[in-house]
Motif scaffolding. Structure first.
Motif, PDB file in Angstrom:
ATOM      1  N   GLY A  55      -0.530   8.335  39.565  1.00  0.00           N
ATOM      2  CA  GLY A  55       0.558   7.366  39.540  1.00  0.00           C
ATOM      3  C   GLY A  55       0.633   6.434  40.728  1.00  0.00           C
ATOM      4  O   GLY A  55       1.641   5.750  40.925  1.00  0.00           O
ATOM      5  N   PHE A  56      -0.420   6.367  41.539  1.00  0.00           N
ATOM      6  CA  PHE A  56      -0.415   5.461  42.681  1.00  0.00           C
ATOM      7  C   PHE A  56      -0.817   4.070  42.222  1.00  0.00           C
ATOM      8  O   PHE A  56      -1.767   3.903  41.472  1.00  0.00           O
ATOM      9  N   GLU A  57      -0.090   3.076  42.700  1.00  0.00           N
ATOM     10  CA  GLU A  57      -0.414   1.691  42.367  1.00  0.00           C
ATOM     11  C   GLU A  57      -1.394   1.106  43.375  1.00  0.00           C
ATOM     12  O   GLU A  57      -2.215   0.268  43.036  1.00  0.00           O
ATOM     13  N   GLY A  74       3.174   8.944  44.397  1.00  0.00           N
ATOM     14  CA  GLY A  74       2.725   9.298  43.055  1.00  0.00           C
ATOM     15  C   GLY A  74       3.410  10.575  42.604  1.00  0.00           C
ATOM     16  O   GLY A  74       4.371  11.041  43.234  1.00  0.00           O
ATOM     17  N   ARG A  75       2.927  11.170  41.521  1.00  0.00           N
ATOM     18  CA  ARG A  75       3.493  12.437  41.048  1.00  0.00           C
ATOM     19  C   ARG A  75       3.418  13.519  42.118  1.00  0.00           C
ATOM     20  O   ARG A  75       4.327  14.330  42.262  1.00  0.00           O
TER      21      ARG A  75
END
Length: 164
Positions: A55-57, A74-75
């Motif tokens: 989930g990292f952008e 992220g998660r």
């Protein structure tokens, strides 16, 4: 030589990133992935996908000079380690990575063969090597400890890429 649980072939950097993304979507807190292989075989590219799956952008970068990058947001946190510049087991121990490998962080260690002693018994080794053909690489999954129980889940995730 250990026999892999499964082997995957990726045919581009995008496929290697996608494989990392798929594994990042199912990885659990506290898990360690040791990435083994020659320069340029796709270890960092895989970690970039792993970060996306968590989930990292922001794009993960190789920590070759800093040795460790920590990503949050992220998660689970991601600890990305590059041991290329370590020449001995004592140098690896001196980094104090054991503390970073604790849940909820997910750890990805490039040049992971240098971290076997500190990883404990529960890790997934991914062995990257070049295959024939342009940008084609083989990635062997070598589970240790509790990862052996997870390989059914991972086999389902990578279905279609498995070569053995």
């Amino acid at each position: 030589m250990r026999v892999p649980f499964l082997a995957v072939r990726t045919r581009s950097s995008d496929e290697t990133t996608r494989l990392g993304l798929l594994i990042g979507e199912v990885i659990r807190p506290g898990e360690i992935v040791l990435l083994v292989g020659d320069l340029g075989t796709g270890k960092t590219t895989f970690v970039q996908g792993l970060a996306l799956g968590l989930g990292f952008e922001r794009r993960a970068r190789s920590p070759s000079f800093t040795m460790v990058h920590e990503y949050r947001g992220g998660r689970y946190p991601l600890v990305h380690v590059d041991l290329y510049r370590c020449n001995s087991a004592s140098e690896v121990f001196d980094l104090g990575l054991e503390e970073l490998f604790e849940p909820p962080a997910v750890s990805a260690v490039e040049w992971g063969e240098k971290a076997f002693e500190i990883a404990g018994r529960d890790y997934l080794e991914l062995d990257f090597s070049w295959d024939t053909g342009e940008d084609v690489r083989n990635i062997r999954f070598l589970p240790s400890g509790r990862w052996q129980d997870r390989m059914g889940d991972l086999a389902d995730v990578v279905r279609g890429w498995a070569t053995t």
